[in-house]
Write a protein that holds these residues in place. Structure first.
Motif, mmCIF file in Angstrom:
data_model
loop_
_atom_site.group_PDB
_atom_site.id
_atom_site.type_symbol
_atom_site.label_atom_id
_atom_site.label_comp_id
_atom_site.label_asym_id
_atom_site.label_seq_id
_atom_site.Cartn_x
_atom_site.Cartn_y
_atom_site.Cartn_z
ATOM 1 N N ILE A 136 0.845 -1.205 0.000
ATOM 2 C CA ILE A 136 0.000 0.000 0.000
ATOM 3 C C ILE A 136 0.877 1.251 0.000
ATOM 4 O O ILE A 136 0.628 2.196 -0.746
ATOM 5 N N ALA A 137 1.916 1.245 0.842
ATOM 6 C CA ALA A 137 2.790 2.411 0.954
ATOM 7 C C ALA A 137 3.504 2.696 -0.361
ATOM 8 O O ALA A 137 3.659 3.860 -0.742
ATOM 9 N N ALA A 138 3.953 1.664 -1.064
ATOM 10 C CA ALA A 138 4.655 1.869 -2.337
ATOM 11 C C ALA A 138 3.751 2.564 -3.350
ATOM 12 O O ALA A 138 4.198 3.444 -4.092
ATOM 13 N N VAL A 139 2.479 2.190 -3.362
ATOM 14 C CA VAL A 139 1.530 2.808 -4.296
ATOM 15 C C VAL A 139 1.297 4.266 -3.954
ATOM 16 O O VAL A 139 1.337 5.146 -4.828
ATOM 17 N N VAL A 140 1.075 4.544 -2.673
ATOM 18 C CA VAL A 140 0.760 5.915 -2.253
ATOM 19 C C VAL A 140 1.988 6.812 -2.340
ATOM 20 O O VAL A 140 1.920 7.944 -2.828
ATOM 21 N N VAL A 141 3.134 6.317 -1.863
ATOM 22 C CA VAL A 141 4.361 7.097 -1.945
ATOM 23 C C VAL A 141 4.738 7.350 -3.399
ATOM 24 O O VAL A 141 5.314 8.388 -3.738
ATOM 25 N N GLY A 142 4.382 6.406 -4.271
ATOM 26 C CA GLY A 142 4.691 6.563 -5.690
ATOM 27 C C GLY A 142 3.863 7.598 -6.417
ATOM 28 O O GLY A 142 4.040 7.795 -7.625
ATOM 29 N N GLY A 143 2.951 8.258 -5.725
ATOM 30 C CA GLY A 143 2.196 9.343 -6.343
ATOM 31 C C GLY A 143 0.753 9.023 -6.670
ATOM 32 O O GLY A 143 0.022 9.887 -7.155
ATOM 33 N N PHE B 268 2.381 3.550 -12.417
ATOM 34 C CA PHE B 268 3.119 2.382 -11.962
ATOM 35 C C PHE B 268 4.618 2.651 -11.850
ATOM 36 O O PHE B 268 5.284 2.061 -10.995
ATOM 37 N N LEU B 269 5.166 3.514 -12.680
ATOM 38 C CA LEU B 269 6.580 3.852 -12.535
ATOM 39 C C LEU B 269 6.836 4.504 -11.176
ATOM 40 O O LEU B 269 7.878 4.273 -10.550
ATOM 41 N N GLY B 270 5.889 5.314 -10.722
ATOM 42 C CA GLY B 270 5.997 5.880 -9.382
ATOM 43 C C GLY B 270 5.900 4.805 -8.314
ATOM 44 O O GLY B 270 6.615 4.840 -7.307
ATOM 45 N N THR B 271 5.024 3.811 -8.535
ATOM 46 C CA THR B 271 4.902 2.697 -7.602
ATOM 47 C C THR B 271 6.207 1.916 -7.511
ATOM 48 O O THR B 271 6.629 1.514 -6.417
ATOM 49 N N VAL B 272 6.845 1.692 -8.654
ATOM 50 C CA VAL B 272 8.143 1.009 -8.664
ATOM 51 C C VAL B 272 9.163 1.806 -7.847
ATOM 52 O O VAL B 272 9.927 1.242 -7.052
ATOM 53 N N GLY B 273 9.161 3.136 -8.031
ATOM 54 C CA GLY B 273 10.051 3.981 -7.244
ATOM 55 C C GLY B 273 9.764 3.878 -5.762
ATOM 56 O O GLY B 273 10.687 3.840 -4.932
ATOM 57 N N GLY B 274 8.485 3.821 -5.401
ATOM 58 C CA GLY B 274 8.116 3.666 -3.999
ATOM 59 C C GLY B 274 8.598 2.336 -3.434
ATOM 60 O O GLY B 274 9.080 2.273 -2.300
ATOM 61 N N ALA B 275 8.486 1.272 -4.242
ATOM 62 C CA ALA B 275 8.969 -0.041 -3.793
ATOM 63 C C ALA B 275 10.481 -0.030 -3.611
ATOM 64 O O ALA B 275 11.013 -0.595 -2.646
#
Length: 337
Positions: free
Chosen positions: A262-269, A279-286
């Motif tokens: 959940i955090a990776a998705v939200v932190v990713g924008g 999803f590129l933001g999600t990857v960055g969050g992960a």
């Protein structure tokens, strides 16, 4: 006529601003990852090198897969709390059915993904058809799946993954681990599916305004169910790979991936309220969360303080990535120019 043109111009301006803020968020996330990796050398000489980067990429591959499905669910204004149980289900089924042999591998993995997608579809059905809140439905389904795994294994998962999967998780091509290459391939596929396909655009429309999407001819309930089915299948796939990585399954193997997904998705924008995802933001969050976790583990930080520090970093990242911050920076740059 002029009024309609004015409205269209305003909509285009808002879309351009959203695109700009999303791009800045993605760049900010990756900049934080780079700074954290190279800055970690100041904390410990053993950190900040190429080996740590490869380790981060390797370990983040599991979270990236889970976060993709979670991101689709969040995009349609939902939340999947069954991630941990579905990871366990994927790991338990893979080791039980494979029994340390390659026989039937190409039927077992699709079968596991199909079973998991069916479980996710049941969650989506309960949410859309029975009007059960996503939080309650997915949590209940997660408890059911975990209990089934507990009863099926009698508390101790048995069996081993296929040798070919073990070899895959340990092999390298030109010095790059195969799971990293798999992650890169999946990033291309997932990004295309979420941002550039008709399916992704429909999910985005459902998240933005379900009523308008329904009027436009989009089957809102079917799209929502499909998002939960994909999320469950992604978590199960991560479980299969985790079992191959650890050479076995455990009943708690998915616990460390629920909140980070959940955090990776939200932190990713992405917006937790739905209708916006990258999803590129999600990857960055992960990558950010995995980098932080590996740093704290290398420094010998206890699990309690590790969780506290991870929460603080996530909170700071969210504050930095707020659209109001980007708007202030844009206005500041305009005034200075």
């Amino acid at each position: 006529m002029n009024q309609s043109y004015s409205t269209a111009d305003k909509q285009d301006t808002r879309q351009a601003q959203r695109f700009s803020s999303t791009s800045i968020a993605v760049l900010t996330i990756y900049s934080l990852v780079v700074l954290m990796i190279f800055g970690s050398r100041l904390v410990s000489p053993s950190l900040g090198g190429l080996s740590q980067l490869m380790t981060v990429l390797y370990l983040s591959s599991f979270l990236v897969i889970c976060a993709f499905g979670q991101g689709l669910v969040i995009m349609v204004r939902g939340l999947d709390l069954s991630v941990a149980s579905m990871i366990t289900l994927g790991g338990v089924l893979s080791t039980t059915f494979m029994q340390g042999t390659n026989e039937g591998l190409y039927f077992i993995i699709p079968g596991i993904l199909l079973i998991s997608a069916l479980v996710g579809g049941i969650s989506g059905f309960g949410i859309t058809r029975l009007s059960i809140p996503p939080f309650i439905m997915t949590m209940a389904m997660g408890l059911i799946v975990y209990s089934v795994c507990l009863g099926f294994t009698e508390g101790t998962p048995r069996g081993f993954p296929a040798p070919i999967l073990n070899a895959f998780m340990q092999s390298k091509v030109f010095g790059v681990a195969l799971p990293i290459l798999l992650m890169l391939i999946l990033i291309v596929i997932f990004t295309t599916l979420q941002s550039y396909s008709a399916f992704g655009r429909k999910l985005n429309a459902v998240g933005n305004n379900p009523d308008a999407a329904n009027i436009a001819g989009i089957t809102v309930k079917r799209m929502t169910i499909s998002a939960y089915a994909i999320s469950a299948a992604c978590s199960a796939l991560a479980g299969v790979l985790l079992a191959a990585y650890a050479n076995g399954a455990t009943l708690r193997m998915g616990d460390d991936y629920l909140l980070p997904s959940i955090a990776a998705v939200v932190v990713g924008g992405s917006s937790i309220l739905g209708g916006r995802g990258n999803f590129l933001g999600t990857v960055g969050g992960a990558l950010l969360l995995t980098t932080l976790s590996s740093m704290l583990s290398a420094l010998g930080v206890g699990q309690g303080w590790k969780t506290v520090l991870e929460g603080v970093v996530i909170l700071v990242a969210l504050l930095m990535l707020r659209e109001q911050v980007f708007a202030s920076l844009q206005s500041m740059f305009k005034r200075s120019s």
